[in-house]
Each structure stands twice: as structure tokens, then as C-alpha cells.
Scaffold this active site. Structure first.
Site, PDB file in Angstrom:
ATOM      1  CB  SER A 121       9.465  -2.758  19.272  1.00 40.38           C
ATOM      2  OG  SER A 121       9.156  -1.492  18.805  1.00 40.38           O
ATOM      3  CG  HIS A 142       9.065  -7.283  17.732  1.00 44.73           C
ATOM      4  ND1 HIS A 142      10.150  -7.334  18.559  1.00 44.73           N
ATOM      5  CD2 HIS A 142       9.072  -6.045  17.177  1.00 44.73           C
ATOM      6  CE1 HIS A 142      10.781  -6.178  18.516  1.00 44.73           C
ATOM      7  NE2 HIS A 142      10.157  -5.380  17.687  1.00 44.73           N
ATOM      8  CD  GLU A 154      11.594 -10.629  19.891  1.00 41.62           C
ATOM      9  OE1 GLU A 154      12.703 -10.709  20.428  1.00 41.62           O
ATOM     10  OE2 GLU A 154      10.816  -9.670  20.100  1.00 41.62           O
ATOM     11  CG  ASN A 192      14.261  -4.486  21.531  1.00 39.43           C
ATOM     12  OD1 ASN A 192      15.307  -4.509  20.877  1.00 39.43           O
ATOM     13  ND2 ASN A 192      13.123  -4.041  21.040  1.00 39.43           N
TER      14      ASN A 192
HETATM   15  N1  LIG Z   1      11.397   1.009  13.048  1.00 37.27           N
HETATM   16  C1  LIG Z   1      11.830  -0.030  13.734  1.00 37.27           C
HETATM   17  O1  LIG Z   1      13.039  -0.271  13.852  1.00 37.27           O
HETATM   18  C2  LIG Z   1      10.837  -0.974  14.370  1.00 37.27           C
HETATM   19  C3  LIG Z   1      11.251  -2.298  14.664  1.00 37.27           C
HETATM   20  C4  LIG Z   1      10.318  -3.179  15.195  1.00 37.27           C
HETATM   21  C5  LIG Z   1       9.034  -2.756  15.462  1.00 37.27           C
HETATM   22  N2  LIG Z   1       8.675  -1.463  15.188  1.00 37.27           N
HETATM   23  C6  LIG Z   1       7.274  -1.081  15.466  1.00 37.27           C
HETATM   24  O2  LIG Z   1       6.566  -1.070  14.245  1.00 37.27           O
HETATM   25  C7  LIG Z   1       5.549  -0.070  14.267  1.00 37.27           C
HETATM   26  C8  LIG Z   1       5.730   0.884  13.080  1.00 37.27           C
HETATM   27  O3  LIG Z   1       7.027   1.420  13.116  1.00 37.27           O
HETATM   28  P1  LIG Z   1       7.670   2.152  11.843  1.00 37.27           P
HETATM   29  O4  LIG Z   1       9.096   2.389  12.171  1.00 37.27           O
HETATM   30  O5  LIG Z   1       7.325   1.428  10.600  1.00 37.27           O
HETATM   31  O6  LIG Z   1       6.886   3.551  11.886  1.00 37.27           O
HETATM   32  P2  LIG Z   1       6.673   4.608  10.717  1.00 37.27           P
HETATM   33  O7  LIG Z   1       6.459   5.912  11.396  1.00 37.27           O
HETATM   34  O8  LIG Z   1       7.732   4.475   9.671  1.00 37.27           O
HETATM   35  O9  LIG Z   1       5.291   4.149  10.052  1.00 37.27           O
HETATM   36  C9  LIG Z   1       4.059   4.170  10.699  1.00 37.27           C
HETATM   37  C10 LIG Z   1       2.983   4.350   9.628  1.00 37.27           C
HETATM   38  O10 LIG Z   1       1.721   4.125  10.248  1.00 37.27           O
HETATM   39  C11 LIG Z   1       0.790   5.085   9.740  1.00 37.27           C
HETATM   40  N3  LIG Z   1      -0.290   5.177  10.717  1.00 37.27           N
HETATM   41  C12 LIG Z   1      -0.291   5.772  11.919  1.00 37.27           C
HETATM   42  N4  LIG Z   1      -1.472   5.578  12.536  1.00 37.27           N
HETATM   43  C13 LIG Z   1      -2.240   4.839  11.692  1.00 37.27           C
HETATM   44  C14 LIG Z   1      -3.551   4.296  11.775  1.00 37.27           C
HETATM   45  N5  LIG Z   1      -4.328   4.484  12.837  1.00 37.27           N
HETATM   46  N6  LIG Z   1      -4.001   3.583  10.717  1.00 37.27           N
HETATM   47  C15 LIG Z   1      -3.242   3.381   9.634  1.00 37.27           C
HETATM   48  N7  LIG Z   1      -1.979   3.873   9.518  1.00 37.27           N
HETATM   49  C16 LIG Z   1      -1.505   4.584  10.537  1.00 37.27           C
HETATM   50  C17 LIG Z   1       1.607   6.330   9.551  1.00 37.27           C
HETATM   51  O11 LIG Z   1       0.989   7.198   8.597  1.00 37.27           O
HETATM   52  C18 LIG Z   1       2.936   5.749   9.054  1.00 37.27           C
HETATM   53  O12 LIG Z   1       2.968   5.660   7.639  1.00 37.27           O
HETATM   54  C19 LIG Z   1       5.641   0.579  15.640  1.00 37.27           C
HETATM   55  O13 LIG Z   1       4.751  -0.081  16.505  1.00 37.27           O
HETATM   56  C20 LIG Z   1       7.081   0.309  16.035  1.00 37.27           C
HETATM   57  O14 LIG Z   1       7.273   0.296  17.428  1.00 37.27           O
HETATM   58  C21 LIG Z   1       9.539  -0.570  14.632  1.00 37.27           C
END
Ligand SMILES: NC(=O)c1ccc[n+]([C@@H]2O[C@H](COP(=O)([O-])OP(=O)(O)OC[C@H]3O[C@@H](n4cnc5c(N)ncnc54)[C@H](O)[C@@H]3O)[C@@H](O)[C@H]2O)c1
Length: 506
Positions: A121, A142, A154, A192
Site C-alpha cells: 500500500s 492493491h 488498484e 490513499n
Molecule cells: N491491512 C491492511 O489494511 C492493508 C490494506 C492494503 C494493503 N496492505 C498491504 O498488504 C500486505 C500485508 O498486510 P497484512 O495486513 O495482511 O499483514 P499481516 O501482518 O496480517 O500478514 C502478513 C503475513 O505475511 C507473513 N510473511 C511475512 N514475511 C513473509 C515472507 N517473506 N514469506 C511469506 N510470508 C511472510 C507473515 O507471517 C504474516 O502472516 C502489506 O504489504 C500491507 O501494506 C494492507
């Protein structure tokens, strides 16, 4: 059903990865879920199965379909297991180094024709793809949280991303039941970026001591139709999420004043008053319920003074009708009598500036925000200036509340509350179009679905009038001398020519 991608890998089984895996399986793909944390992929799979079971119990998914979906979703244990995927979407931790290392590893595993996508994001898609042997096959994809309910995605082209890759992903998003919007690889992408105006301008208004948080929330909900006020919204998203986003976008745009964050949220973040989740934010929460003090009633005033309305007031005929309907005696002279309550209705200017320029007696002068049609608003907003007498303020409050409509009385502010906040939102959106971050149509779709605004920002500008919006911003810039308010060329030209803000050049 024919799907763009038969076999899809999702890396990262957190909040986002689970949601993406769920809707990808629903779109007909076979989905392999991978997470580096032991057992996390299997737990993610179970959580998705539980979602389908819930839908089944609600009668929204029949048993055959639930079982077919379950059979299509697999937890896997290593990157090697993703070899047969024709699309891999990563939703791992938001860390450039981690994402780049993951894609480098994936590149050696998947077929040369496979597509790679990142759900980042805030990181640059171009930077994530840099260093890959085939950066043209990586795009941003996204999604928003919660993925199954937030029906927009997106599609972001990095510097080297092939157009065909974006086209395929957009088609697949539609198969997932989402609207796809196309964005350039710029900080904040569309949603955003477009969301910067609402909170930051509301914070500036509070920072100036114009009024309190709750009054601003009430005004923006009642006058402009937002579902949540900016402070309610910040309490919901929590300051540990929203303040860093404000800072990050500001710095990524090299300190562009339009995105300037506020010391108010920095300090509240330091104090741990994060919002709903900590029980205290801009509001207090008891058992999850927001606590709000009732509004003070309008003062009782026995005899109203006669009212003189400035000839330069916005929507003057409507304002005269309103004052008359509310039962006040209207003065018709070229200048006010010595007893009159003086009413001005500026666009972008503050009451002080109007009183000074029109040589009015500031002690008897108040302003009313007439940008929004009085018939269309549930609340009137009046502003004093530093010299306004208390009896004149009370008289104005009592007069404009006479028919039972809610009234907020605020201190002097260029453009009251709604003009400033709406003007800032519209201006940022206009500049996104000017910079070709995305098309006007995609901007509107993304903001409506991603932020839940009552209209897209360009439609909002058209509703209040592009020329009015331009006047609001020019005058705000005069009052505050802050380049934050300088109108975008997109707004300046369309406002000057009387064109819709959606208008694109041929
Ligand atoms: N949460 C939101 O509102 C949101 C919205 C849009 C985009 N995002 C993006 O999505 C992505 C994930 O966010 P999230 O909220 O789901 O995070 P999260 O912390 O809930 O989940 C991330 C997961 O990735 C795993 N992980 C970390 N490194 C890893 C690797 N090298 N290989 C495999 N697994 C790995 C972790 O164990 C965890 O289970 C980020 O890039 C975040 O910026 C989040």
C-alpha cells in the site's frame, strides 16, 4: 467459468492474503496459500473455510459450492510449491527488502510467462520490481481491508510493467467481483492519495482553535453528507495506522504542503490515544460505544435586532428569503443601521476580511456558510470574528435556529469548515488528474468504493460549482498565505472556463 489465472499463489496468510485467497477461489482459480510463519498458511486456510461455512449458514452459499471452494484452496509449505502458478500475489510484511527478496526467489521458480503482483500500500512498485530479470511482469494489485467487502482494487503499473499485465489483472479483478482502477506508480496510488484532504484539513481547523472535533464531525456529516466525521474516522482506523500514512505520503511527495500532517495526531499517537481500539481517541468509548456530549441549545433571545445582509453575500437571494422566513426584520438600506445585525456570507474568506474590506462594524458582523444550499443542509454554520459582540452572536444563533435546524457557531475561519475541507479534497483530486495519476472516472470509482465518500471528489466539486471551488481556494490562499491552498491547474482552468471537473481534453 474461464478465469484469467487457473492456478494462483498467495504469499502471506495475514489479513490481506486470506481475503485475496478467498475471493480468488470464488473467482474459480485454484489457490495455493503460503506463509513463512510455521502453521500460518494452514490457519489462514481454516479461517477462509470458516468464512464459507458462515456464508453457507446464512443461506448465501450452497453446500456443493462451499465444498468445491474448499477443495480449490490449499496451504503449501515453500516457494517451490508455487512453480505451476500463472499468477502469484504477495501480501507479506510491508518491507521493501523482504518483498524484493521474495520476488527474486519466485522469479527462479515460476514459468517465464507467469505474472507477479504486489499488494503493497505504500512502497513503490517500480522499486519492488527493480533488480528482477523480468520487471515487466510485475504490477501492483492493491486491495483494501476487508478484501471481500471492499470491492475495489488498484492496478498499478510500475516503470517497466507491460500494459498487457495490467489489462489481465484488471480483467481478473472483475472476475473476482471487484472494480479495477488503473493507477500510476505514485505515493498512495489513488485512494490513499485522494484521502489526504479530509483529515489533514479538519486537523488544521482544530489546530487554529476554530472549533472542537465533535463540531467539525457534525458539520461535515450534516452539511456535506459524509457518513463519518474525520475524527470519528481517525478513531476507527487508529492513529498508529493513519498518522504514519499522513507522514509517509507528505515526505514521499517531498514536503508538498497540500499533504502536511498535524502535530495534533503526532502528539496523540505519542500519548497512546489511538482511537476506538484503546478506548480513547478524539472521543472516549465505553464498551465500544462512542461517548458524546449533547449540543448546547440555541440561546433564548427576546427581541431580535433588524438584519442587514451584505450585497456581496453568496446565494444572497436565498439568504434574504431565509432571514425573512425566520421572522427577522430585513433592512434594505445601502448600509446597515446602527442597531443591525450584519450578516456576510463569504466563499473562502474569513468574516474579518469581509468586515474590513466592506468597511462594516465588525462588532455586529457574523458570517454564515452559504456554499451549501440551505434547503439541502441539515445544519447551518455561523462564524463570529474576534470583535463580534456576544449579544450579536447570540442573536444570530437564535435567529438561524428558529425553525429547529441545527446551528453550529464557530470562531473565524477562512471558508468556515465545509468550504475548507471540501475545497481541499477537490483540489487534491483535481491535481491527481493534472498529474495523470489516474483517469477522472477511475478516481471517482476508487474514492467512492475505497473511502465511502458521498460522491467522488470531482462530482463533489461539480455539485458545489467548479467556479465556487476555485474562488474558495484563491481566497483561502489569500487569508492564510499558505501554498497548501493554491488551486491545481486542473481546477483553475476548469473553474475559469466553467467546465466540469470531470472534463478531459480531446
Ligand atoms: N491491512 C491492511 O489494511 C492493508 C490494506 C492494503 C494493503 N496492505 C498491504 O498488504 C500486505 C500485508 O498486510 P497484512 O495486513 O495482511 O499483514 P499481516 O501482518 O496480517 O500478514 C502478513 C503475513 O505475511 C507473513 N510473511 C511475512 N514475511 C513473509 C515472507 N517473506 N514469506 C511469506 N510470508 C511472510 C507473515 O507471517 C504474516 O502472516 C502489506 O504489504 C500491507 O501494506 C494492507
Amino acid at each position: 467459468m474461464t478465469v484469467n489465472y487457473y492456478k494462483l499463489g498467495v504469499v502471506g496468510a495475514g489479513a490481506m492474503g486470506r481475503g485475496i485467497a478467498q475471493i480468488a477461489a470464488q473467482a474459480g482459480s485454484e489457490v495455493l496459500l503460503l506463509d513463512s510463519f510455521d502453521g500460518a498458511a494452514e490457519r489462514g486456510r481454516e479461517a477462509i473455510l470458516a468464512q464459507w461455512q458462515k456464508l453457507h449458514e446464512k443461506g448465501k452459499l450452497d453446500a456443493d459450492r462451499r465444498d468445491a471452494l474448499g477443495a480449490r484452496l490449499h496451504a503449501v509449505g515453500s516457494v517451490q510449491d508455487l512453480a505451476g502458478c500463472d499468477l502469484v500475489i504477495e501480501a507479506v510484511v510491508e518491507d521493501l527488502g523482504v518483498k524484493r527478496a521474495l520476488f527474486r526467489e519466485l522469479e527462479g521458480v515460476v514459468a517465464p510467462t507467469a505474472t507477479l503482483a504486489t499488494n503493497t500500500s505504500s512502497l513503490s512498485v517500480t522499486a519492488i520490481a527493480a533488480g528482477l530479470a523480468r520487471p515487466e511482469r510485475l504490477a501492483g494489485f492493491h486491495f483494501f481491508n476487508p478484501v471481500p467487502l471492499m470491492k475495489v482494487v488498484e492496478v498499478i503499473a510500475g516503470f517497466k510493467t507491460a500494459a498487457e499485465v495490467c489489462k489481465q489483472l484488471a480483467g481478473y479483478a472483475v472476475q473476482m467481483g471487484h472494480s479495477a482502477v488503473q493507477a500510476q506508480d505514485t505515493p498512495g496510488f489513488i485512494v490513499n492519495h485522494a484521502g489526504r484532504g479530509y483529515g489533514t484539513e479538519a486537523l488544521r481547523i482544530v489546530g487554529e482553535g476554530v472549533t472542537d472535533f465533535a463540531t467539525i464531525d457534525r458539520i461535515l456529516k450534516d452539511q456535506a453528507g459524509f457518513r463519518l466525521g474525520p475524527f470519528e474516522l481517525m478513531d476507527l482506523t487508529a492513529l498508529d495506522v493513519s498518522h504514519p500514512v499522513m507522514e509517509s505520503i507528505y515526505h514521499q511527495y517531498f514536503e508538498e504542503p497540500r499533504y502536511r500532517p498535524s502535530v495534533i495526531t503526532a502528539q496523540r499517537l505519542a500519548a497512546g490515544a489511538l482511537g476506538r481500539k484503546t478506548g480513547e481517541g478524539f472521543y472516549r468509548y465505553a464498551d465500544g460505544v462512542m461517548q458524546q456530549a449533547p449540543e448546547a441549545p440555541a440561546p433564548a433571545v427576546d427581541t431580535l435586532p433588524p438584519v442587514w445582509v451584505s450585497p456581496r453575500a453568496a446565494r444572497r437571494p436565498e439568504l434574504l428569503r431565509l432571514v425573512h422566513t425566520l421572522g427577522a426584520q430585513l433592512e434594505s438600506g445601502a448600509t446597515p443601521s446602527s442597531a443591525a445585525l450584519i450578516v456576510v456570507a463569504p466563499l473562502g474568506f474569513d468574516v474579518t476580511t469581509v468586515a474590513a474590506v466592506e468597511r462594516l462594524d465588525a462588532t455586529r458582523t457574523i458570517g454564515i456558510d452559504m456554499m451549501v444550499d440551505d434547503a439541502a443542509t441539515k445544519r447551518r454554520v455561523i462564524a463570529t470574528n474576534p470583535a463580534t459582540r456576544r449579544d450579536m452572536r447570540d442573536a444570530a444563533h437564535a435567529l438561524f435556529a428558529r425553525d429547529g435546524k441545527a446551528v453550529s457557531v464557530i470562531r473565524d475561519s477562512g471558508g468556515f469548515v465545509t468550504q475548507r475541507v471540501v475545497g481541499t479534497i477537490v483540489n487534491i483530486a483535481a491535481d491527481m488528474c493534472q498529474q495523470r495519476v489516474c483517469s477522472p472516472a477511475d478516481l471517482e470509482t476508487a474514492v467512492k468504493l475505497g473511502l465511502g465518500y458521498p460522491q467522488g471528489p470531482l462530482a463533489m466539486g461539480d455539485l458545489y460549482g467548479p467556479t465556487n471551488m476555485l474562488e474558495v481556494l484563491f481566497n483561502l490562499q489569500t487569508v492564510y498565505g499558505d501554498p497548501r491552498y493554491r488551486p491545481s491547474p486542473w481546477l483553475r482552468r476548469r473553474g475559469a472556463l466553467g467546465l466540469s471537473l470531470m472534463h478531459e481534453e480531446e
